[in-house]
Design a protein around this motif. Structure first.
Motif, PDB file in Angstrom:
ATOM      1  N   ILE B 140       0.829  -1.213   0.000  1.00 17.22           N
ATOM      2  CA  ILE B 140       0.000   0.000   0.000  1.00 17.22           C
ATOM      3  C   ILE B 140       0.861   1.261   0.000  1.00 17.22           C
ATOM      4  CG2 ILE B 140      -1.628   1.325   1.421  1.00 17.22           C
ATOM      5  CD1 ILE B 140      -3.063  -1.295   1.932  1.00 17.22           C
ATOM      6  N   THR B 141       1.974   1.224   0.730  1.00 15.01           N
ATOM      7  CA  THR B 141       2.891   2.363   0.694  1.00 15.01           C
ATOM      8  C   THR B 141       3.385   2.593  -0.733  1.00 15.01           C
ATOM      9  OG1 THR B 141       3.616   1.804   2.927  1.00 15.01           O
ATOM     10  CG2 THR B 141       4.977   3.362   1.726  1.00 15.01           C
ATOM     11  N   ARG B 186      -7.536   5.425  -8.756  1.00 16.73           N
ATOM     12  CA  ARG B 186      -7.084   4.069  -9.082  1.00 16.73           C
ATOM     13  C   ARG B 186      -6.412   3.419  -7.866  1.00 16.73           C
ATOM     14  NH1 ARG B 186      -2.852   1.059 -10.862  1.00 16.73           N
ATOM     15  NH2 ARG B 186      -3.187  -0.329 -12.650  1.00 16.73           N
ATOM     16  N   ALA B 187      -5.638   4.228  -7.115  1.00 18.75           N
ATOM     17  CA  ALA B 187      -4.924   3.700  -5.951  1.00 18.75           C
ATOM     18  C   ALA B 187      -5.892   3.194  -4.876  1.00 18.75           C
ATOM     19  CB  ALA B 187      -3.994   4.758  -5.366  1.00 18.75           C
ATOM     20  N   ALA B 188      -7.065   3.814  -4.801  1.00 21.01           N
ATOM     21  CA  ALA B 188      -8.058   3.365  -3.818  1.00 21.01           C
ATOM     22  C   ALA B 188      -8.457   1.918  -4.105  1.00 21.01           C
ATOM     23  CB  ALA B 188      -9.293   4.276  -3.864  1.00 21.01           C
ATOM     24  N   VAL B 189      -8.733   1.648  -5.371  1.00 24.12           N
ATOM     25  CA  VAL B 189      -9.143   0.298  -5.761  1.00 24.12           C
ATOM     26  C   VAL B 189      -7.944  -0.661  -5.715  1.00 24.12           C
ATOM     27  CG1 VAL B 189     -10.051  -1.085  -7.666  1.00 24.12           C
ATOM     28  CG2 VAL B 189     -11.101   1.118  -7.122  1.00 24.12           C
ATOM     29  N   ALA B 190      -6.785  -0.167  -6.164  1.00 25.99           N
ATOM     30  CA  ALA B 190      -5.579  -1.014  -6.141  1.00 25.99           C
ATOM     31  C   ALA B 190      -5.232  -1.419  -4.712  1.00 25.99           C
ATOM     32  CB  ALA B 190      -4.415  -0.274  -6.797  1.00 25.99           C
ATOM     33  N   THR B 193      -7.293  -4.308  -3.769  1.00 32.12           N
ATOM     34  CA  THR B 193      -6.824  -5.560  -4.373  1.00 32.12           C
ATOM     35  C   THR B 193      -5.533  -6.038  -3.701  1.00 32.12           C
ATOM     36  OG1 THR B 193      -5.450  -4.547  -6.120  1.00 32.12           O
ATOM     37  CG2 THR B 193      -7.787  -4.867  -6.624  1.00 32.12           C
ATOM     38  N   ALA B 194      -4.758  -5.105  -3.114  1.00 32.28           N
ATOM     39  CA  ALA B 194      -3.541  -5.511  -2.391  1.00 32.28           C
ATOM     40  C   ALA B 194      -3.884  -6.103  -1.028  1.00 32.28           C
ATOM     41  CB  ALA B 194      -2.601  -4.318  -2.225  1.00 32.28           C
TER      42      ALA B 194
END
Lengths: 297, 297
Positions: B140-141, B186-190, B193-194
């Protein structure tokens, strides 16, 4: 025979510089943004914080690995961002830094703000991808964020702004510098202790060393602002006085500040001796050499 | 029966707000700095990014845990810092944000810059201490730093500044928004998924959903700047035109922008269908609801 500081720097700075510039280049979608970040990164300086990190890791028995270099480079990126933002017209309004025009003088305020933001963000990016065990990455992220954040460097900068144009006490001045300058210097040593297993006694002694080193560093900076040579230090002298900032010199006088500097160096040396004793290290180490650098102004 | 967006927000926003404010309060050595950061955090907004993260995690079968909330809150802190810096006189020079005076109008430029720096740093601090496995924190970082950094949001902001007062192509506009607004969405969804194990097909479909959602979000923003109501959107309308910024509306006209918005929403819906098929999910999910929110302007 221990290296001199400049030989130590010469051995490590090229790798630090190469990691910083390579990482920023690889991760910049905008050529202009890279140019602005790289301008300040390439402006040099002593690389004091990353070298301290590397020296502390070596002190604990860990030669510089890729991961150590990456952590050290990230710390320098955080330091560089803070210089760019500190120099902004809304802050100290400085025109000269490390002998060159400040970032906003070259790229404009907007890009300077964004270059600082970019360096800060990419510093955490670099740590997150460092060639280190996950637990070490986590520990270092926590250390750097805590030292650079609202409990550390940024709080120090706020105190600094609030102290302009008014007389503050020595206690407030120390509190400000412990955060503004001290926190990141302490984080360099703390990062080394997070990377290398060591006896608890050595770790706590090393952190005390770092804390006194940080204070010594700042007192020296205040002294240089008054008695230093613009050519040598690469920025305008007398800046503190122009901003009516309280400094060690304004509060203690030149002689008093010199005594305070000696005291901090003595305390740092004593703590370093304790760390050596805990590790059965004898003779001069690079941490001694770094301290000695600060003693001689 | 799926919740409405406002019921979903009502269920999660109090926890997001409480984490952000609690973490900032605990980690602020300066009361003034906390006040400035908290001012912008408390200004509200829809909490679109953190809610999207939580909705995506739920979509993958993971109800909101402490760690999910912390990651979501950190993302909102990054978003909030970017708004403070974007509003600065050297940038967009905005006076109103979310219906209240912008940060620098209340606290001055210096403190606004530092409040932004603080929020960005504390966001990484929060992630580093999140109640998640070390590998998830690392992932996430990396995602957040990449999305917010020189390859993402900051590069988009540089492009934005470079585009002022000149006509740009639709392609450049899209590239700018993919970074400036799209990357964090996009990072919110990524991040979801992480955090949650899932079939690869569902993950890539969800990221496509997020990318089209991000574009839709921005087109909608451009439309609202022209046809929106100042009272409802909480900031000055016509700001883009005043800065001579190219927007979807200036390049495509209102009808053209509305068509582009519909197209992006259609693509997002199709990608979401694929993600559902890969996970054997049927019926309406919160990700459908969020998309529907954007369709109706």
């Amino acid at each position: 025979m221990t290296q001199t500081f400049s030989a130590f720097a010469g051995a490590h700075v090229p790798e630090i510089d190469s990691i910083m510039r390579g990482f920023l280049k690889k991760n910049s979608a905008s050529a202009k943004l890279f140019e602005a970040m790289d301008y300040s990164v390439a402006a040099g300086g002593k690389r004091f914080r990353p070298l301290l990190l590397i020296a502390a890791a070596e002190f604990l028995g860990q030669p510089a690995t890729a991961g150590v270099y990456q952590a050290a480079s990230a710390l320098e990126m955080i330091h560089t961002y803070s210089l760019i933002h500190d120099d902004l017209p809304a802050m100290d309004d400085d025109e000269l830094r490390r002998g060159r025009p400040t970032n906003h003088k070259v790229f404009g305020e907007a890009l300077a703000i964004l270059a600082g933001d970019g360096l800060l963000t990419e510093a955490f990016h670099l740590v997150s991808q460092a060639d280190l065990p996950a637990e070490a990455v986590l520990a270092i992220t926590q250390l750097f964020a805590n030292a650079a954040g609202a409990n550390g460097m940024i709080a120090g900068q706020v105190l600094d702004i609030q102290s302009e144009n008014r007389q503050i006490t020595l206690e407030t001045l120390q509190k400000m510098h412990r955060r503004k300058t001290g926190a990141l210097i302490r984080a360099a040593v703390a990062a080394a202790t997070a990377l290398v297993p060591h006896p608890a006694e050595a770790g706590s002694a090393l952190l005390r060393y770092a804390e006194h080193l940080g204070m010594a560093f700042q007192i020296r900076d205040d002294l240089l602002d008054v008695i230093g040579d613009e050519q040598t230090i690469g920025k305008k002298t007398g800046a503190d006085q122009a901003l009516h900032k309280s400094t060690y010199v304004s509060l203690l006088g030149i002689a008093g500040a010199e005594t305070a500097l000696d005291d901090e160096c003595d305390h740092a040396a004593a703590a370093l001796q304790q760390a050596k004793a805990a590790l059965d290290v004898t003779g001069q180490t690079m941490l001694d050499v770094i301290l000695k650098e600060l003693t001689e102004i």
